[in-house]
Design a protein around this motif. Structure first.
Motif, PDB file in Angstrom:
ATOM      1  N   HIS A 288       0.847  -1.192   0.000  1.00  0.00           N
ATOM      2  CA  HIS A 288       0.000   0.000   0.000  1.00  0.00           C
ATOM      3  C   HIS A 288       0.885   1.244   0.000  1.00  0.00           C
ATOM      4  N   GLY A 289       0.368   2.307  -0.610  1.00  0.00           N
ATOM      5  CA  GLY A 289       1.120   3.563  -0.624  1.00  0.00           C
ATOM      6  C   GLY A 289       2.467   3.399  -1.298  1.00  0.00           C
ATOM      7  N   ASN A 290       3.519   3.785  -0.571  1.00  0.00           N
ATOM      8  CA  ASN A 290       4.868   3.637  -1.122  1.00  0.00           C
ATOM      9  C   ASN A 290       5.564   2.377  -0.613  1.00  0.00           C
ATOM     10  N   GLY A 291       4.820   1.537   0.099  1.00  0.00           N
ATOM     11  CA  GLY A 291       5.376   0.258   0.534  1.00  0.00           C
ATOM     12  C   GLY A 291       6.275   0.329   1.738  1.00  0.00           C
ATOM     13  N   ILE A 292       6.190   1.391   2.504  1.00  0.00           N
ATOM     14  CA  ILE A 292       7.073   1.520   3.654  1.00  0.00           C
ATOM     15  C   ILE A 292       6.751   0.475   4.730  1.00  0.00           C
ATOM     16  N   ASN A 293       5.499  -0.026   4.707  1.00  0.00           N
ATOM     17  CA  ASN A 293       5.093  -1.069   5.653  1.00  0.00           C
ATOM     18  C   ASN A 293       4.999  -2.446   5.008  1.00  0.00           C
ATOM     19  N   TYR A 294       5.544  -2.590   3.839  1.00  0.00           N
ATOM     20  CA  TYR A 294       5.496  -3.878   3.145  1.00  0.00           C
ATOM     21  C   TYR A 294       6.288  -4.920   3.933  1.00  0.00           C
ATOM     22  N   ARG A 295       5.678  -6.067   4.150  1.00  0.00           N
ATOM     23  CA  ARG A 295       6.322  -7.142   4.899  1.00  0.00           C
ATOM     24  C   ARG A 295       6.246  -8.468   4.144  1.00  0.00           C
ATOM     25  N   GLY A 296       6.156  -8.395   2.839  1.00  0.00           N
ATOM     26  CA  GLY A 296       6.114  -9.599   2.025  1.00  0.00           C
ATOM     27  C   GLY A 296       7.478 -10.237   1.875  1.00  0.00           C
ATOM     28  N   THR A 297       7.526 -11.265   1.072  1.00  0.00           N
ATOM     29  CA  THR A 297       8.779 -12.014   0.910  1.00  0.00           C
ATOM     30  C   THR A 297       9.340 -11.950  -0.506  1.00  0.00           C
ATOM     31  N   TRP A 298       8.888 -10.976  -1.297  1.00  0.00           N
ATOM     32  CA  TRP A 298       9.406 -10.855  -2.654  1.00  0.00           C
ATOM     33  C   TRP A 298      10.858 -10.397  -2.615  1.00  0.00           C
ATOM     34  N   SER A 299      11.697 -10.943  -3.506  1.00  0.00           N
ATOM     35  CA  SER A 299      13.135 -10.635  -3.434  1.00  0.00           C
ATOM     36  C   SER A 299      13.772 -10.530  -4.812  1.00  0.00           C
ATOM     37  N   LYS A 300      13.028  -9.975  -5.765  1.00  0.00           N
ATOM     38  CA  LYS A 300      13.571  -9.737  -7.106  1.00  0.00           C
ATOM     39  C   LYS A 300      13.309  -8.295  -7.525  1.00  0.00           C
ATOM     40  N   THR A 301      14.218  -7.758  -8.343  1.00  0.00           N
ATOM     41  CA  THR A 301      14.061  -6.390  -8.827  1.00  0.00           C
ATOM     42  C   THR A 301      13.289  -6.392 -10.145  1.00  0.00           C
ATOM     43  N   THR A 302      12.962  -5.196 -10.620  1.00  0.00           N
ATOM     44  CA  THR A 302      12.227  -5.082 -11.880  1.00  0.00           C
ATOM     45  C   THR A 302      13.041  -5.593 -13.059  1.00  0.00           C
ATOM     46  N   SER A 303      14.362  -5.616 -12.931  1.00  0.00           N
ATOM     47  CA  SER A 303      15.211  -6.132 -14.015  1.00  0.00           C
ATOM     48  C   SER A 303      15.389  -7.637 -13.934  1.00  0.00           C
ATOM     49  N   GLY A 304      14.853  -8.238 -12.872  1.00  0.00           N
ATOM     50  CA  GLY A 304      14.976  -9.684 -12.698  1.00  0.00           C
ATOM     51  C   GLY A 304      16.150 -10.116 -11.843  1.00  0.00           C
ATOM     52  N   ALA A 305      16.906  -9.154 -11.313  1.00  0.00           N
ATOM     53  CA  ALA A 305      18.065  -9.490 -10.481  1.00  0.00           C
ATOM     54  C   ALA A 305      17.610  -9.951  -9.096  1.00  0.00           C
ATOM     55  N   ASN A 306      18.391 -10.811  -8.501  1.00  0.00           N
ATOM     56  CA  ASN A 306      18.108 -11.276  -7.147  1.00  0.00           C
ATOM     57  C   ASN A 306      18.619 -10.268  -6.126  1.00  0.00           C
ATOM     58  N   CYS A 307      17.859 -10.092  -5.073  1.00  0.00           N
ATOM     59  CA  CYS A 307      18.271  -9.194  -3.991  1.00  0.00           C
ATOM     60  C   CYS A 307      19.285  -9.902  -3.095  1.00  0.00           C
ATOM     61  N   VAL A 308      20.215  -9.129  -2.541  1.00  0.00           N
ATOM     62  CA  VAL A 308      21.140  -9.678  -1.547  1.00  0.00           C
ATOM     63  C   VAL A 308      20.582  -9.379  -0.165  1.00  0.00           C
ATOM     64  N   GLU A 309      21.069 -10.071   0.822  1.00  0.00           N
ATOM     65  CA  GLU A 309      20.598  -9.848   2.191  1.00  0.00           C
ATOM     66  C   GLU A 309      20.983  -8.451   2.659  1.00  0.00           C
ATOM     67  N   TRP A 310      20.102  -7.880   3.448  1.00  0.00           N
ATOM     68  CA  TRP A 310      20.345  -6.521   3.933  1.00  0.00           C
ATOM     69  C   TRP A 310      21.587  -6.450   4.809  1.00  0.00           C
ATOM     70  N   SER A 311      21.992  -7.584   5.355  1.00  0.00           N
ATOM     71  CA  SER A 311      23.181  -7.606   6.207  1.00  0.00           C
ATOM     72  C   SER A 311      24.470  -7.721   5.403  1.00  0.00           C
ATOM     73  N   ALA A 312      24.355  -7.900   4.079  1.00  0.00           N
ATOM     74  CA  ALA A 312      25.552  -8.016   3.242  1.00  0.00           C
ATOM     75  C   ALA A 312      26.333  -6.706   3.240  1.00  0.00           C
ATOM     76  N   ALA A 313      27.630  -6.832   3.055  1.00  0.00           N
ATOM     77  CA  ALA A 313      28.496  -5.648   3.115  1.00  0.00           C
ATOM     78  C   ALA A 313      28.126  -4.621   2.056  1.00  0.00           C
ATOM     79  N   GLN A 314      27.780  -5.087   0.841  1.00  0.00           N
ATOM     80  CA  GLN A 314      27.480  -4.147  -0.235  1.00  0.00           C
ATOM     81  C   GLN A 314      26.122  -3.468  -0.064  1.00  0.00           C
ATOM     82  N   ALA A 315      25.301  -3.988   0.837  1.00  0.00           N
ATOM     83  CA  ALA A 315      23.978  -3.397   1.038  1.00  0.00           C
ATOM     84  C   ALA A 315      24.078  -2.023   1.712  1.00  0.00           C
ATOM     85  N   GLY A 316      24.860  -1.935   2.766  1.00  0.00           N
ATOM     86  CA  GLY A 316      25.039  -0.642   3.434  1.00  0.00           C
ATOM     87  C   GLY A 316      23.885  -0.247   4.343  1.00  0.00           C
ATOM     88  N   TYR A 317      22.958  -1.171   4.604  1.00  0.00           N
ATOM     89  CA  TYR A 317      21.843  -0.892   5.514  1.00  0.00           C
ATOM     90  C   TYR A 317      21.983  -1.799   6.735  1.00  0.00           C
TER      91      TYR A 317
END
Length: 207
Positions: free
Chosen positions: A8-37
């Motif tokens: 809903h809205g801009n998805g700030i409360n999204y809690r789903g399990t989707w893990s692909k980008t619009t280009s089809g790339a796989n997401c890395v874990e947020w704890s990964a070094a390159q993530a920066g979050y």
């Protein structure tokens, strides 16, 4: 649509399990070094595994990819107003490759090598309001002309000697020279043919 697969809205409360980008790339874990979050910075954002999230309040959920770039996720909004993906044409592909497209987004269809769009179809199609596509999904067919050319090139290799080859030349007349009126001058030490008058040569005249 289930809240686990849409936002809903801009998805700030999204809690789903989707893990692909619009280009089809796989997401890395947020704890990964390159993530920066880091979870300590965004404890409320539920940065679990590699699921799409929106901790910074962007337009829609996103994630980080293997090369460190940040991409929007291919998560469907719950109040979705757009067009569902119709897949690639037979013997072809489409770009961008997404699950859904927002209104006014365009999809470009191309055919694989050796194939061409069938007559009457257009390669670019726009998503219209109410989830309708501007045109039908195109179809690809064998490009007979190109295939014939390739087959001929395979048969007639440059290393083979030509057989019964007819070469036609075309040209145009640039100038006509009247040889009968052409003057010829001879030097004094030149011995002319017998049919040329010696008196003319002795006088230094041209004939």
């Amino acid at each position: 649509m289930s809240p686990t697969v849409c936002y809903h809205g801009n998805g700030i409360n999204y809690r789903g399990t989707w893990s692909k980008t619009t280009s089809g790339a796989n997401c890395v874990e947020w704890s990964a070094a390159q993530a920066g979050y880091y979870k300590t910075e965004y404890p409320w954002a539920n940065l679990d595994n590699n699921y799409c999230r929106n901790p910074t309040g962007l337009d829609r959920p996103f994630c980080l990819t293997e090369d460190g770039s940040q991409e929007d996720c291919d998560v469907i909004p719950c109040n979705f107003d757009g067009c569902w993906d119709r897949g690639p044409p037979n013997y072809g592909k489409r770009s961008p490759n997404k699950r859904f497209y927002f209104v006014d987004e365009r999809v470009t269809y191309t055919c694989n090598e050796g194939y061409t769009l069938k007559s009457g179809y257009t390669s670019e199609v726009r998503c219209m309001p109410a989830g309708d596509w501007q045109y039908d999904k195109p179809s690809c067919s064998v490009n007979h002309r190109r295939r014939l050319q390739e087959e001929l090139l395979e048969i007639y290799s440059a290393s083979l000697a030509p057989e019964n080859v007819v070469i036609n030349f075309t040209g145009a007349v640039e100038q006509i020279v009247d040889l009968a009126s052409t003057f010829i001058c001879y030097s004094s030490n030149y011995i002319p043919p017998l049919d040329i008058g010696m008196e003319l040569l002795m006088e230094g005249k041209c004939i």
